[in-house]
Scaffold this active site. Sequence first.
Site, PDB file in Angstrom:
ATOM      1  N   HIS A  53       0.852  -1.198   0.000  1.00  0.00           N
ATOM      2  CA  HIS A  53       0.000   0.000   0.000  1.00  0.00           C
ATOM      3  C   HIS A  53       0.879   1.236   0.000  1.00  0.00           C
ATOM      4  O   HIS A  53       2.099   1.145   0.143  1.00  0.00           O
ATOM      5  CB  HIS A  53      -1.003  -0.030   1.149  1.00  0.00           C
ATOM      6  CG  HIS A  53      -0.403   0.067   2.529  1.00  0.00           C
ATOM      7  ND1 HIS A  53       0.382  -0.919   3.064  1.00  0.00           N
ATOM      8  CD2 HIS A  53      -0.485   1.038   3.472  1.00  0.00           C
ATOM      9  CE1 HIS A  53       0.754  -0.558   4.288  1.00  0.00           C
ATOM     10  NE2 HIS A  53       0.240   0.637   4.549  1.00  0.00           N
ATOM     11  N   HIS A  55       1.492   3.908   1.936  1.00  0.00           N
ATOM     12  CA  HIS A  55       2.085   4.649   3.056  1.00  0.00           C
ATOM     13  C   HIS A  55       3.617   4.692   2.954  1.00  0.00           C
ATOM     14  O   HIS A  55       4.255   3.724   2.532  1.00  0.00           O
ATOM     15  CB  HIS A  55       1.646   4.040   4.389  1.00  0.00           C
ATOM     16  CG  HIS A  55       0.209   4.323   4.706  1.00  0.00           C
ATOM     17  ND1 HIS A  55      -0.531   3.570   5.595  1.00  0.00           N
ATOM     18  CD2 HIS A  55      -0.635   5.283   4.242  1.00  0.00           C
ATOM     19  CE1 HIS A  55      -1.764   4.069   5.663  1.00  0.00           C
ATOM     20  NE2 HIS A  55      -1.853   5.100   4.847  1.00  0.00           N
ATOM     21  N   ASP A  57       6.042   4.520   5.012  1.00  0.00           N
ATOM     22  CA  ASP A  57       6.897   3.541   5.698  1.00  0.00           C
ATOM     23  C   ASP A  57       6.869   2.175   5.003  1.00  0.00           C
ATOM     24  O   ASP A  57       7.484   1.218   5.475  1.00  0.00           O
ATOM     25  CB  ASP A  57       6.539   3.418   7.193  1.00  0.00           C
ATOM     26  CG  ASP A  57       5.126   2.924   7.434  1.00  0.00           C
ATOM     27  OD1 ASP A  57       4.212   3.317   6.687  1.00  0.00           O
ATOM     28  OD2 ASP A  57       4.925   2.128   8.383  1.00  0.00           O
ATOM     29  N   HIS A  58       6.187   2.100   3.868  1.00  0.00           N
ATOM     30  CA  HIS A  58       6.151   0.861   3.070  1.00  0.00           C
ATOM     31  C   HIS A  58       6.781   1.031   1.692  1.00  0.00           C
ATOM     32  O   HIS A  58       7.075   0.051   1.028  1.00  0.00           O
ATOM     33  CB  HIS A  58       4.709   0.357   2.938  1.00  0.00           C
ATOM     34  CG  HIS A  58       4.137  -0.042   4.257  1.00  0.00           C
ATOM     35  ND1 HIS A  58       3.955  -1.348   4.625  1.00  0.00           N
ATOM     36  CD2 HIS A  58       3.769   0.711   5.325  1.00  0.00           C
ATOM     37  CE1 HIS A  58       3.478  -1.380   5.876  1.00  0.00           C
ATOM     38  NE2 HIS A  58       3.359  -0.153   6.310  1.00  0.00           N
ATOM     39  N   HIS A 111      -7.378  -0.747   5.607  1.00  0.00           N
ATOM     40  CA  HIS A 111      -6.340   0.167   6.112  1.00  0.00           C
ATOM     41  C   HIS A 111      -6.151   1.297   5.087  1.00  0.00           C
ATOM     42  O   HIS A 111      -6.164   2.476   5.426  1.00  0.00           O
ATOM     43  CB  HIS A 111      -5.064  -0.636   6.316  1.00  0.00           C
ATOM     44  CG  HIS A 111      -3.892   0.160   6.788  1.00  0.00           C
ATOM     45  ND1 HIS A 111      -3.825   0.718   8.046  1.00  0.00           N
ATOM     46  CD2 HIS A 111      -2.728   0.503   6.163  1.00  0.00           C
ATOM     47  CE1 HIS A 111      -2.664   1.364   8.172  1.00  0.00           C
ATOM     48  NE2 HIS A 111      -1.987   1.242   7.041  1.00  0.00           N
ATOM     49  N   ASP A 128      -0.143  -3.912   6.290  1.00  0.00           N
ATOM     50  CA  ASP A 128      -0.793  -3.406   7.505  1.00  0.00           C
ATOM     51  C   ASP A 128      -2.251  -3.855   7.583  1.00  0.00           C
ATOM     52  O   ASP A 128      -3.106  -3.121   8.081  1.00  0.00           O
ATOM     53  CB  ASP A 128      -0.742  -1.865   7.532  1.00  0.00           C
ATOM     54  CG  ASP A 128       0.655  -1.336   7.818  1.00  0.00           C
ATOM     55  OD1 ASP A 128       1.558  -2.140   8.101  1.00  0.00           O
ATOM     56  OD2 ASP A 128       0.829  -0.108   7.741  1.00  0.00           O
ATOM     57  N   HIS A 166       4.758  -4.920  10.783  1.00  0.00           N
ATOM     58  CA  HIS A 166       5.120  -4.252  12.042  1.00  0.00           C
ATOM     59  C   HIS A 166       5.215  -5.256  13.183  1.00  0.00           C
ATOM     60  O   HIS A 166       4.486  -6.247  13.219  1.00  0.00           O
ATOM     61  CB  HIS A 166       4.076  -3.197  12.432  1.00  0.00           C
ATOM     62  CG  HIS A 166       4.069  -1.983  11.562  1.00  0.00           C
ATOM     63  ND1 HIS A 166       4.897  -0.906  11.773  1.00  0.00           N
ATOM     64  CD2 HIS A 166       3.322  -1.673  10.472  1.00  0.00           C
ATOM     65  CE1 HIS A 166       4.668   0.020  10.860  1.00  0.00           C
ATOM     66  NE2 HIS A 166       3.713  -0.432  10.045  1.00  0.00           N
TER      67      HIS A 166
HETATM   68 ZN   LIG Z   1       0.072   1.641   6.494  1.00  0.00          ZN
END
Ligand SMILES: [Zn+2]
Length: 253
Positions: A53, A55, A57-58, A111, A128, A166
Site C-alpha cells: 500500500h 504509506h 513507511d512501506h 487500512h 498493515d 510491524h
Molecule cells: Zn500503512
Amino acid sequence: MFDVIRIPAFKDNYIWLLRKGAAAAVVDPGDAQPVLEVLEREHLSLTAILVTHHHADHQGGVSRLLAHYRAEVFGPAVESITGRTTPVRGGDRVRIPFCDIEFQVLDVPGHTLGHVAYYGAGCLFCGDTLFGAGCGRLFEGTATQMADSLARLAALPDQTAVYCAHEYTQANLRFALAVEPGNRCLRSRAEAVSLARDEGLPTIPSTIALEKASNPFLRCGEPEVVASARRRVPGAKDAVAVFAALRAWKDGF
Ligand SMILES: [Zn+2]
C-alpha cells in the site's frame, strides 16, 4: 522455495527480503539503507519490489533502491506507488523475475482502499492488514471492507506463515486479553510473546492458525468477544458491528 530475511526498519517496521540463489525481492521497503546493506552483505541482486500500500513507511525506500538496481516494482493499481512498473489487482498472479517465485494477489481494502496482500509458497505478505493479534487501523476503508479482507486472509490454509509489516504483537495482545480474558490459547501466546520480547526476539511470522485462535479481530463470532464488544457498543448485533466496536475500542486503548 526461497529464504525470507527479516530486515528491521524505523521503530517497529519489518521489511521482508526474499532470497533465491543470488536474486532477491523485497516487500514494503520503507527505507532503502538497511535493504542495501543486506543486499551488499549477501551479494544479492534486487530483481523485484512488492508494495502492499502507499504509506511512506512501506514504499519510502523504493526510489533509492531503483537508483542501485533495475527492479520490477509491483504495487496496487489504484494507489500512487513510486516507480511502479506492474500495477496489480486482486486475482492477479505475479512472477518474481529470476527468483522462480509466484504470488497470488489478494485485494484487502480497509487500512487503505487499494491495499493488496501477496500470497504464495505458504507465505502471506499482508502489510498493515493483519498483524500479530491485531489488524491495521481503518485510515481509508470501512469496517465492512476490513472485516471482509480479514475473512479472506483467515480462509487461507492454517499453516500459512503470516509476514506482516510491524512488530505490534505484544501491545496487540494486551488489548486482546482485555477483550477475551478466558481464551487459554491467547493467554499462552501472551506469555510466549512476553518472553520473546524480553530477549529482543521477533514474534513474526505467525500463522493463520495462531491468528484464528488468538486474534480478536478474527474472532468476532466468539461469544466472549461478542459480549465484550457489546459492553462497549450495546447495539453491535452482527460480526461486522462487533468488528467495528473492537476496532474503535482498540483505537482508544
Ligand atoms: Zn500503512
